[in-house]
Design a protein around this motif. Sequence first.
Motif, PDB file in Angstrom:
ATOM      1  N   PRO A 161       0.797  -1.191   0.144  1.00  0.00           N
ATOM      2  CA  PRO A 161       0.198  -0.109   0.121  1.00  0.00           C
ATOM      3  C   PRO A 161       0.946   1.247  -0.005  1.00  0.00           C
ATOM      4  O   PRO A 161       0.676   1.952   0.730  1.00  0.00           O
ATOM      5  N   ILE A 162       1.712   1.327  -0.783  1.00  0.00           N
ATOM      6  CA  ILE A 162       2.584   2.371  -0.913  1.00  0.00           C
ATOM      7  C   ILE A 162       1.986   3.813  -1.331  1.00  0.00           C
ATOM      8  O   ILE A 162       2.699   4.918  -1.112  1.00  0.00           O
ATOM      9  N   GLU A 163       0.973   3.662  -2.008  1.00  0.00           N
ATOM     10  CA  GLU A 163       0.295   4.992  -2.555  1.00  0.00           C
ATOM     11  C   GLU A 163      -0.181   5.795  -1.272  1.00  0.00           C
ATOM     12  O   GLU A 163      -0.129   6.909  -1.546  1.00  0.00           O
ATOM     13  N   PHE A 164      -0.159   5.313  -0.057  1.00  0.00           N
ATOM     14  CA  PHE A 164      -0.610   6.236   0.957  1.00  0.00           C
ATOM     15  C   PHE A 164       0.909   7.124   1.333  1.00  0.00           C
ATOM     16  O   PHE A 164       0.659   8.145   2.298  1.00  0.00           O
ATOM     17  N   GLU A 165       1.972   6.952   0.985  1.00  0.00           N
ATOM     18  CA  GLU A 165       3.002   7.518   1.034  1.00  0.00           C
ATOM     19  C   GLU A 165       2.743   8.960   0.197  1.00  0.00           C
ATOM     20  O   GLU A 165       3.503  10.016   0.539  1.00  0.00           O
ATOM     21  N   LEU A 166       1.996   8.798  -0.665  1.00  0.00           N
ATOM     22  CA  LEU A 166       1.862  10.083  -1.357  1.00  0.00           C
ATOM     23  C   LEU A 166       0.665  10.895  -1.238  1.00  0.00           C
ATOM     24  O   LEU A 166       0.172  11.987  -2.005  1.00  0.00           O
ATOM     25  N   LEU A 167       0.070  10.613   0.028  1.00  0.00           N
ATOM     26  CA  LEU A 167      -1.109  11.212   0.466  1.00  0.00           C
ATOM     27  C   LEU A 167      -0.931  11.737   1.933  1.00  0.00           C
ATOM     28  O   LEU A 167      -0.044  11.121   2.638  1.00  0.00           O
ATOM     29  N   PRO A 168      -1.543  12.908   2.307  1.00  0.00           N
ATOM     30  CA  PRO A 168      -1.655  13.341   3.767  1.00  0.00           C
ATOM     31  C   PRO A 168      -2.116  12.106   4.637  1.00  0.00           C
ATOM     32  O   PRO A 168      -2.651  11.190   4.256  1.00  0.00           O
TER      33      PRO A 168
END
Lengths: 240, 240
Positions: A161-168
């Motif tokens: 779930p690396i996309e959460f690195e791109l979100l606040p």
Amino acid sequence: MKELNPHVSVDCVVFGYDSDKLKVLLVERQGTKASPSKYKLPGDLVYEDEDLDEAVARVMKTLTGLKDIFFKQFKVFGSPDRIRLQPDDLEWLQQTSKLPIKRVVTVAYYSLVYLNHRLHSKIIPGASWHDVYHLPRLAFDHTSIVKEGLKTLRREIRHEPIEFELLPSRFTLRELQNLYEILFQRSLDSRNFRKKMYSLGYLVPLKEKEKNVAHKPAQYFRFDIKKYQEAKQKNFRYSF
Amino acid sequence: MKELNPHVSVDCVVFGYDSDKLKVLLVERQGTKASPSKYKLPGDLVYEDEDLDEAVARVMKTLTGLKDIFFKQFKVFGSPDRIRLQPDDLEWLQQTSKLPIKRVVTVAYYSLVYLNHRLHSKIIPGASWHDVYHLPRLAFDHTSIVKEGLKTLRREIRHEPIEFELLPSRFTLRELQNLYEILFQRSLDSRNFRKKMYSLGYLVPLKEKEKNVAHKPAQYFRFDIKKYQEAKQKNFRYSF
């Protein structure tokens, strides 16, 4: 006196998402004459006594101003002619490093950050964010490195779930959907998207809602790593 | 005259499964004196005009006798002292390469083969298969490279059906279970295993059964890549 190894370098594709565009951090080539490829990825030759991860951290700090950010090795680019693809690349390398250079094998990393105002203000002159889908011409094989980095990102998101690195740390489902739409370059059906996201079980609704928005305020969510790990374990195809 | 680059090498962890043990292919160091670390991974410095994948193919052919086998880059090992971990490593490197060597960054690959008699007979003198869980002392940081290769294999099997590279084209469920038990070093419940495997939908039963066995002959299966891809697409967490 620290000595650079003229054969090995590191380069980093820093992806930054700003709730609107997926961007890549580029640096301007400092050199004696104008070049058709003004921009390159943050990267450098490695010092003889320096580990590769240390080299990336140093490069990030000195060339972009960013420190303590997540990065991950993803591929080595070692084609013998990768520094000779464009006429002035080799000349520039030799001039700036003051070393005889025949070939450079580069270890490519990627990094993911949520691009907020604080991060914008931290980068130093000479470094700048560029839309990943409209990049200027890049030095060396850096366009290929960005492309391969994007492919890696899309592939690894399927498993981690690396996309959460791109979100606040808190986000609305609309924001999450926007990220996927930009990352995979396709539009998604909102109802299906919400249903799927609820069913994953690791997005936790928060009590807060959006404020000061023109539309109906949306609820905030956060990513729960523990619940994700439980779900992952359960869905692993060989969890006998 | 071809010139070796004394800074960059490739090394390959060739995993071979023989229906009983998971093995790694090692080569004997050819040198002038006896060394406490007689064995190393197949690997070599890279020629100045040679691509990395080409170098692996060359190394495999010349040091092990194997050609046309699948291999995949998995990590770069670049610690500045990786060739100085054991007393005679650096000396051996300088003697055999006849080059002044300060540091070597190595690009590690892994490879997967089903170890049948044909493959056994193809390897050349000096190369030999060793049980991955009982390896002799290895030169340089090659023990770490094997460990990291095994970790990578266990991780990637969660996402891609690469275990079928380690099996013959038709296999019994007992054989498949053996492979997982050896790979993950734990015993599995046969009933649960069979149930899970049937439910995956991409193992296709064949008409053939085992012959000349002491127990009840078991049915053969094959892996169906097309069915796997369909199942994968359906189970992708973001298949909206």
